[in-house]
Design a protein around this motif. Sequence first.
Motif, PDB file in Angstrom:
ATOM      1  N   LEU A  49       2.574   0.932   6.598  1.00 26.76           N
ATOM      2  CA  LEU A  49       2.549   0.163   7.848  1.00 26.76           C
ATOM      3  C   LEU A  49       1.768   0.887   8.938  1.00 26.76           C
ATOM      4  N   VAL A  50       1.890   2.207   8.986  1.00 29.22           N
ATOM      5  CA  VAL A  50       1.164   2.985   9.991  1.00 29.22           C
ATOM      6  C   VAL A  50      -0.347   2.896   9.730  1.00 29.22           C
ATOM      7  N   ILE A  51      -0.738   2.999   8.468  1.00 29.07           N
ATOM      8  CA  ILE A  51      -2.158   2.963   8.124  1.00 29.07           C
ATOM      9  C   ILE A  51      -2.747   1.566   8.324  1.00 29.07           C
ATOM     10  N   GLY A  52      -2.065   0.548   7.811  1.00 33.07           N
ATOM     11  CA  GLY A  52      -2.644  -0.792   7.801  1.00 33.07           C
ATOM     12  C   GLY A  52      -2.168  -1.731   8.888  1.00 33.07           C
ATOM     13  N   GLY A  53      -1.062  -1.413   9.536  1.00 27.97           N
ATOM     14  CA  GLY A  53      -0.522  -2.305  10.556  1.00 27.97           C
ATOM     15  C   GLY A  53       0.422  -3.336   9.965  1.00 27.97           C
ATOM     16  N   LEU A  54       1.115  -4.049  10.832  1.00 31.09           N
ATOM     17  CA  LEU A  54       2.091  -5.042  10.387  1.00 31.09           C
ATOM     18  C   LEU A  54       1.469  -6.172   9.575  1.00 31.09           C
ATOM     19  N   SER A  55       0.193  -6.416   9.780  1.00 31.31           N
ATOM     20  CA  SER A  55      -0.426  -7.570   9.117  1.00 31.31           C
ATOM     21  C   SER A  55      -0.622  -7.361   7.619  1.00 31.31           C
ATOM     22  N   VAL A  56      -0.418  -6.139   7.101  1.00 33.19           N
ATOM     23  CA  VAL A  56      -0.562  -5.957   5.646  1.00 33.19           C
ATOM     24  C   VAL A  56       0.583  -6.609   4.890  1.00 33.19           C
ATOM     25  N   ILE A  57       1.698  -6.854   5.560  1.00 33.15           N
ATOM     26  CA  ILE A  57       2.812  -7.551   4.926  1.00 33.15           C
ATOM     27  C   ILE A  57       2.777  -8.996   5.410  1.00 33.15           C
ATOM     28  N   SER A  58       2.195  -9.850   4.582  1.00 31.82           N
ATOM     29  CA  SER A  58       2.037 -11.254   4.947  1.00 31.82           C
ATOM     30  C   SER A  58       2.098 -12.113   3.695  1.00 31.82           C
ATOM     31  N   LEU A  64       0.142 -12.570  -3.640  1.00 29.88           N
ATOM     32  CA  LEU A  64       0.467 -11.784  -4.832  1.00 29.88           C
ATOM     33  C   LEU A  64       0.970 -10.381  -4.471  1.00 29.88           C
ATOM     34  N   TRP A  65       0.342  -9.776  -3.486  1.00 31.80           N
ATOM     35  CA  TRP A  65       0.794  -8.449  -3.054  1.00 31.80           C
ATOM     36  C   TRP A  65       2.191  -8.546  -2.437  1.00 31.80           C
ATOM     37  N   PHE A  66       2.468  -9.661  -1.789  1.00 32.31           N
ATOM     38  CA  PHE A  66       3.773  -9.826  -1.154  1.00 32.31           C
ATOM     39  C   PHE A  66       4.903  -9.840  -2.180  1.00 32.31           C
ATOM     40  N   GLY A  68       5.199  -7.860  -4.703  1.00 34.82           N
ATOM     41  CA  GLY A  68       5.566  -6.452  -4.859  1.00 34.82           C
ATOM     42  C   GLY A  68       6.264  -5.920  -3.624  1.00 34.82           C
ATOM     43  N   GLN A  69       5.792  -6.308  -2.446  1.00 33.82           N
ATOM     44  CA  GLN A  69       6.411  -5.857  -1.199  1.00 33.82           C
ATOM     45  C   GLN A  69       7.810  -6.432  -1.039  1.00 33.82           C
ATOM     46  N   LEU A  70       8.047  -7.593  -1.619  1.00 34.95           N
ATOM     47  CA  LEU A  70       9.337  -8.269  -1.520  1.00 34.95           C
ATOM     48  C   LEU A  70      10.444  -7.490  -2.233  1.00 34.95           C
ATOM     49  N   LEU A  71      10.079  -6.560  -3.093  1.00 35.95           N
ATOM     50  CA  LEU A  71      11.072  -5.745  -3.790  1.00 35.95           C
ATOM     51  C   LEU A  71      11.766  -4.768  -2.846  1.00 35.95           C
ATOM     52  N   LEU A  72      11.353  -4.766  -1.613  1.00 31.73           N
ATOM     53  CA  LEU A  72      11.947  -3.945  -0.557  1.00 31.73           C
ATOM     54  C   LEU A  72      12.332  -4.896   0.576  1.00 31.73           C
ATOM     55  N   ALA A  73      13.610  -5.057   0.842  1.00 32.87           N
ATOM     56  CA  ALA A  73      14.095  -6.075   1.780  1.00 32.87           C
ATOM     57  C   ALA A  73      13.482  -5.992   3.177  1.00 32.87           C
ATOM     58  N   PRO A  74      13.244  -4.805   3.743  1.00 34.88           N
ATOM     59  CA  PRO A  74      12.649  -4.783   5.083  1.00 34.88           C
ATOM     60  C   PRO A  74      11.298  -5.483   5.174  1.00 34.88           C
ATOM     61  N   SER A  75      10.608  -5.670   4.044  1.00 31.78           N
ATOM     62  CA  SER A  75       9.332  -6.393   4.059  1.00 31.78           C
ATOM     63  C   SER A  75       9.523  -7.837   4.493  1.00 31.78           C
ATOM     64  N   VAL A  76      10.677  -8.416   4.161  1.00 29.95           N
ATOM     65  CA  VAL A  76      10.964  -9.798   4.563  1.00 29.95           C
ATOM     66  C   VAL A  76      11.045  -9.882   6.090  1.00 29.95           C
ATOM     67  N   ILE A  77      11.685  -8.893   6.693  1.00 32.52           N
ATOM     68  CA  ILE A  77      11.821  -8.862   8.154  1.00 32.52           C
ATOM     69  C   ILE A  77      10.457  -8.674   8.810  1.00 32.52           C
ATOM     70  N   VAL A  78       9.654  -7.746   8.268  1.00 35.07           N
ATOM     71  CA  VAL A  78       8.329  -7.497   8.836  1.00 35.07           C
ATOM     72  C   VAL A  78       7.445  -8.731   8.689  1.00 35.07           C
ATOM     73  N   ASP A  79       7.557  -9.432   7.569  1.00 36.77           N
ATOM     74  CA  ASP A  79       6.777 -10.656   7.383  1.00 36.77           C
ATOM     75  C   ASP A  79       7.170 -11.699   8.422  1.00 36.77           C
TER      76      ASP A  79
END
Length: 142
Positions: A49-58, A64-66, A68-79
């Motif tokens: 998140l620091v490198i890419g910013g909040l927009s990398v989780i979308s 498709l990348w999401f 994989g990110q969805l396997l971590l619950a905080p990604s849902v909140i960031v999205d």
Amino acid sequence: MSEVPPSRWHPAAAVAAWLLPGLGHVLLGQPRRGAFIAVGIIGLWSLGLVIGGLSVISRDAHPLWFLGQLLLAPSVIVDALGGYFRHAGLLAESFGRPAEHGLLYTTLAGMLNLMAVVDALYRDPVEPRHRPETAPGRGARP
């Protein structure tokens, strides 16, 4: 009558591990293991998140990348927050190599968390860490 062995499945610990990496192991009585898992996975995810910013989780921009990110619950909140900030015009999209690296780091963190969730699901909390010192072909020490 023989006793039924306790279940080795821990679905509550697995859900806790998905919600917050390491929490499932803490609930199973393994706080040190849980702390190592939490530092590693949350650290990797946060660095993404620091490198890419909040927009990398979308979910919309990177479906498709999401997954994989969805396997971590905080990604849902960031999205959800990212979608809100994007529609309000408060979030700029990240592009180029930093976005790619952030996307990769956050997805890898989700995939690592999947391994931690499975480990929490099947872990035997009373299993001893070290086995007795016996080698094949050798008897126990006197």
